[in-house]
Design a protein around this motif. Structure first.
Motif, short mmCIF file in Angstrom:
data_model
loop_
_atom_site.label_atom_id
_atom_site.label_comp_id
_atom_site.label_asym_id
_atom_site.label_seq_id
_atom_site.Cartn_x
_atom_site.Cartn_y
_atom_site.Cartn_z
N GLY A 176 0.83 -1.20 0.00
CA GLY A 176 0.00 0.00 0.00
C GLY A 176 0.86 1.24 0.00
N PRO A 177 0.26 2.39 0.24
CA PRO A 177 1.03 3.65 0.25
C PRO A 177 1.99 3.71 1.42
CG PRO A 177 -1.22 4.01 1.02
CD PRO A 177 -1.17 2.61 0.52
N PRO A 178 2.99 4.57 1.36
CA PRO A 178 3.94 4.71 2.48
C PRO A 178 3.21 5.07 3.77
CG PRO A 178 4.74 5.86 0.52
CD PRO A 178 3.34 5.43 0.21
N LEU A 179 3.73 4.57 4.88
CA LEU A 179 3.11 4.77 6.18
C LEU A 179 3.52 6.14 6.73
CD1 LEU A 179 1.41 3.61 8.42
CD2 LEU A 179 3.44 2.48 9.33
N VAL A 180 2.55 7.03 6.89
CA VAL A 180 2.79 8.38 7.39
C VAL A 180 1.95 8.59 8.65
CG1 VAL A 180 2.64 10.84 6.89
CG2 VAL A 180 3.21 9.23 5.06
N PRO A 181 2.57 9.02 9.77
CA PRO A 181 1.81 9.24 11.01
C PRO A 181 0.77 10.33 10.86
CG PRO A 181 4.16 9.08 11.47
CD PRO A 181 4.03 9.18 9.99
N GLU A 182 -0.37 10.14 11.53
CA GLU A 182 -1.44 11.13 11.58
C GLU A 182 -1.38 11.87 12.92
OE1 GLU A 182 -3.36 11.83 9.10
OE2 GLU A 182 -2.88 10.17 7.74
N ILE A 183 -2.27 12.84 13.09
CA ILE A 183 -2.34 13.59 14.33
C ILE A 183 -2.67 12.67 15.49
CG2 ILE A 183 -4.78 14.16 14.13
CD1 ILE A 183 -2.05 16.60 15.25
N TYR A 184 -2.23 13.01 16.69
CA TYR A 184 -2.45 12.17 17.87
C TYR A 184 -3.92 11.78 18.03
CZ TYR A 184 -3.27 11.07 22.79
OH TYR A 184 -3.68 10.47 23.95
N GLY A 185 -4.14 10.49 18.31
CA GLY A 185 -5.50 9.99 18.55
C GLY A 185 -6.18 9.43 17.32
N THR A 186 -5.51 9.40 16.16
CA THR A 186 -6.11 8.89 14.93
C THR A 186 -5.81 7.40 14.77
OG1 THR A 186 -5.76 11.05 13.89
CG2 THR A 186 -6.26 9.21 12.43
N GLU A 187 -6.80 6.63 14.37
CA GLU A 187 -6.57 5.21 14.13
C GLU A 187 -5.84 5.02 12.79
OE1 GLU A 187 -9.31 1.58 15.09
OE2 GLU A 187 -9.75 2.17 13.03
N GLN A 188 -4.77 4.23 12.82
CA GLN A 188 -3.99 3.96 11.62
C GLN A 188 -3.81 2.46 11.42
OE1 GLN A 188 -0.65 7.29 12.20
NE2 GLN A 188 -1.06 6.79 10.05
N LYS A 189 -3.51 2.09 10.19
CA LYS A 189 -3.34 0.67 9.87
C LYS A 189 -2.34 0.51 8.73
CE LYS A 189 -7.65 1.01 7.21
NZ LYS A 189 -9.02 0.48 7.04
N VAL A 190 -1.74 -0.67 8.68
CA VAL A 190 -0.77 -0.97 7.63
C VAL A 190 -0.89 -2.45 7.29
CG1 VAL A 190 1.11 -1.50 9.24
CG2 VAL A 190 1.64 -0.75 6.91
N LEU A 191 -0.73 -2.76 6.00
CA LEU A 191 -0.78 -4.14 5.53
C LEU A 191 0.65 -4.61 5.28
CD1 LEU A 191 -2.57 -6.50 4.72
CD2 LEU A 191 -2.69 -5.55 2.41
N VAL A 192 1.12 -5.52 6.12
CA VAL A 192 2.50 -6.01 6.05
C VAL A 192 2.53 -7.32 5.29
CG1 VAL A 192 4.50 -6.76 7.38
CG2 VAL A 192 3.07 -4.88 8.22
N ASP A 193 3.42 -7.41 4.31
CA ASP A 193 3.55 -8.58 3.45
C ASP A 193 4.83 -9.34 3.82
OD1 ASP A 193 3.73 -10.48 1.47
OD2 ASP A 193 3.33 -9.10 -0.19
N LEU A 194 4.66 -10.57 4.34
CA LEU A 194 5.80 -11.42 4.69
C LEU A 194 5.74 -12.69 3.84
CD1 LEU A 194 5.77 -11.07 8.59
CD2 LEU A 194 7.08 -9.76 6.94
N HIS A 195 5.74 -12.51 2.51
CA HIS A 195 5.55 -13.64 1.60
C HIS A 195 6.69 -14.65 1.64
CE1 HIS A 195 7.67 -10.39 -0.56
NE2 HIS A 195 8.37 -11.35 -1.11
N ASN A 196 7.83 -14.29 2.22
CA ASN A 196 8.95 -15.23 2.31
C ASN A 196 8.85 -16.16 3.52
OD1 ASN A 196 10.27 -14.24 -0.01
ND2 ASN A 196 11.18 -12.56 1.16
N SER A 197 7.84 -15.98 4.34
CA SER A 197 7.70 -16.79 5.55
C SER A 197 6.84 -18.01 5.24
CB SER A 197 7.05 -15.96 6.66
OG SER A 197 7.81 -14.81 6.92
N HIS A 198 7.50 -19.08 4.79
CA HIS A 198 6.79 -20.29 4.41
C HIS A 198 7.06 -21.41 5.41
CE1 HIS A 198 5.56 -18.50 0.65
NE2 HIS A 198 6.81 -18.20 0.38
N GLN A 199 6.84 -21.16 6.66
CA GLN A 199 7.08 -22.18 7.67
C GLN A 199 6.16 -21.95 8.85
OE1 GLN A 199 10.98 -21.81 9.48
NE2 GLN A 199 11.15 -19.68 8.85
N ASP A 200 5.93 -23.04 9.61
CA ASP A 200 5.11 -22.92 10.81
C ASP A 200 5.89 -22.14 11.86
OD1 ASP A 200 2.98 -24.38 9.75
OD2 ASP A 200 3.96 -26.27 10.22
N LYS A 201 5.52 -20.88 12.04
CA LYS A 201 6.31 -20.05 12.93
C LYS A 201 5.46 -18.90 13.47
CE LYS A 201 11.07 -18.37 13.17
NZ LYS A 201 12.30 -18.17 12.41
#
Length: 350
Positions: A176-201
């Motif tokens: 997604g777009p670059p993660l930029v902080p918002e003003i204090y008290g705003t809900e934020q979210k990010v979608l992290v892709d760890l496609h190289n993690s192919h193991q039970d961990k």
């Protein structure tokens, strides 16, 4: 004179529970040594202020996502009543500041304490992380950037977060777009892709807010994510996007009640399966009834035919012996065999 607003957000740092009437804030505007007085002013906020009654379970903190009364919990407004119009002012007290503030930014962003996982896609190895944005100087302003890392060991999140341990979530891991902080008290979210993690961990995530001077806030609470090595059917997996609906941890009581009802009830798939099984059972019972009725009708017909047919009696030599020690069959007289069961008179034997 300097003034600032107090908050009842319930984010966790510094305010613990939303709607409990306890307002909190960091005081960061004092720059010179001296004697300071605090005066607190309160009003009905244009008629939106309410009074909570009692200390029973209905007025205790509510939160569908957390077990502790902190960091996203809130007080239900069930039974609350609007206040009358009011304006109050209280002299809280005084305090001393012994030294002037150094001529540099020494206040870091406040700690993020509601860091949480909203969704995990096992097929694409993506995880949706959500939190409330910190400020620049604790809860004032907004941070400059975020520092997110994940570790193999839980203890390393707190003890070795700023060391060369673990892996940093950089722009190559963000879907997604670059993660930029918002003003204090705003809900934020990010979608992290760890496609190289192919193991039970299990991976343990933590986050820090960073201000423009490079000050880092205290490491957040820890969240854990498990990635399975087993392939997941595309029909089961659901892709995640930043447009996914994220339920707020401070939702109103009516929504909370609906959430609990949905959790306690049956899903559409379960209801469909139950109805299908009932219909199948009824069909089996109907087939058995038809089969039994046909079999009963067939047996009745066979008995009817048997009762209308003339019976043919076999004549036995032992049971049908005439006075001449023989028996007639179709106009003929046949000899009767001698046997111990059918003895003959002496004159016949001679």
């Amino acid at each position: 004179m300097d003034s600032f607003e107090l908050f009842d957000y319930g984010i966790g740092d510094p305010d613990i529970t939303k709607g409990d009437g306890i307002y909190s804030r960091y005081l960061t505007t004092v720059t010179t040594a001296g004697h300071y007085w605090l005066t607190i002013s309160a009003n009905d906020n244009n008629g939106s202020a309410k009074v909570l009654y009692g200390g029973n379970s209905k007025s205790m903190p509510k939160n569908p996502n957390h077990h502790q009364y902190c960091c996203g919990s809130y007080i239900s407004e069930y039974g609350a009543a609007p206040t009358e119009k009011f304006m109050r002012q209280v002299n809280y007290g005084s305090f001393f500041v012994t030294n002037d503030k150094v001529n540099k930014d020494i206040y870091p962003p406040n700690r993020i304490v509601d860091f949480r996982v909203m969704q995990v896609d096992q097929q694409s190895k993506q995880v949706l992380l959500v939190w409330t944005s910190p400020g620049d100087d604790y809860d004032k302003g907004q941070a400059t950037s975020y520092f997110i890392k994940y570790f193999d060991k839980r203890g390393d999140v707190f003890n070795r977060f700023n060391e060369d341990v673990g892996k940093i979530v950089d722009i190559w891991n963000i879907n997604g777009p670059p993660l930029v902080p918002e003003i204090y008290g705003t809900e934020q979210k990010v979608l992290v892709d760890l496609h190289n993690s192919h193991q039970d961990k299990i991976f343990y995530f933590g986050i820090q807010g960073v201000d423009k001077a490079g000050n880092r806030g205290t490491v957040s609470n820890i969240v854990a994510v498990f990635f399975s090595s087993k392939p997941v059917s595309p029909t089961v997996s659901h892709s995640i996007s930043l447009n996914s609906t994220v339920s707020s941890s401070t939702q109103d009581p009516a929504t909370d009640k609906k959430l609990k009802m949905n959790k306690g009830g049956l899903s559409t798939g379960n209801i469909t399966l139950i109805v299908s099984l009932i219909v199948l059972l009824l069909i089996i019972i109907l087939v058995l009834l038809v089969f039994l009725c046909k079999r009963k009708s067939k047996n009745k017909k066979l008995r009817s035919q048997s009762s209308n047919k003339p019976s043919k009696i076999k004549k036995d030599a032992v049971d049908n012996v005439d006075s001449g020690y023989g028996f007639e069959e179709e106009g003929c007289v046949k000899e009767t065999l001698l046997s111990p069961v059918n003895p003959s008179p002496a004159d016949v034997v001679v």
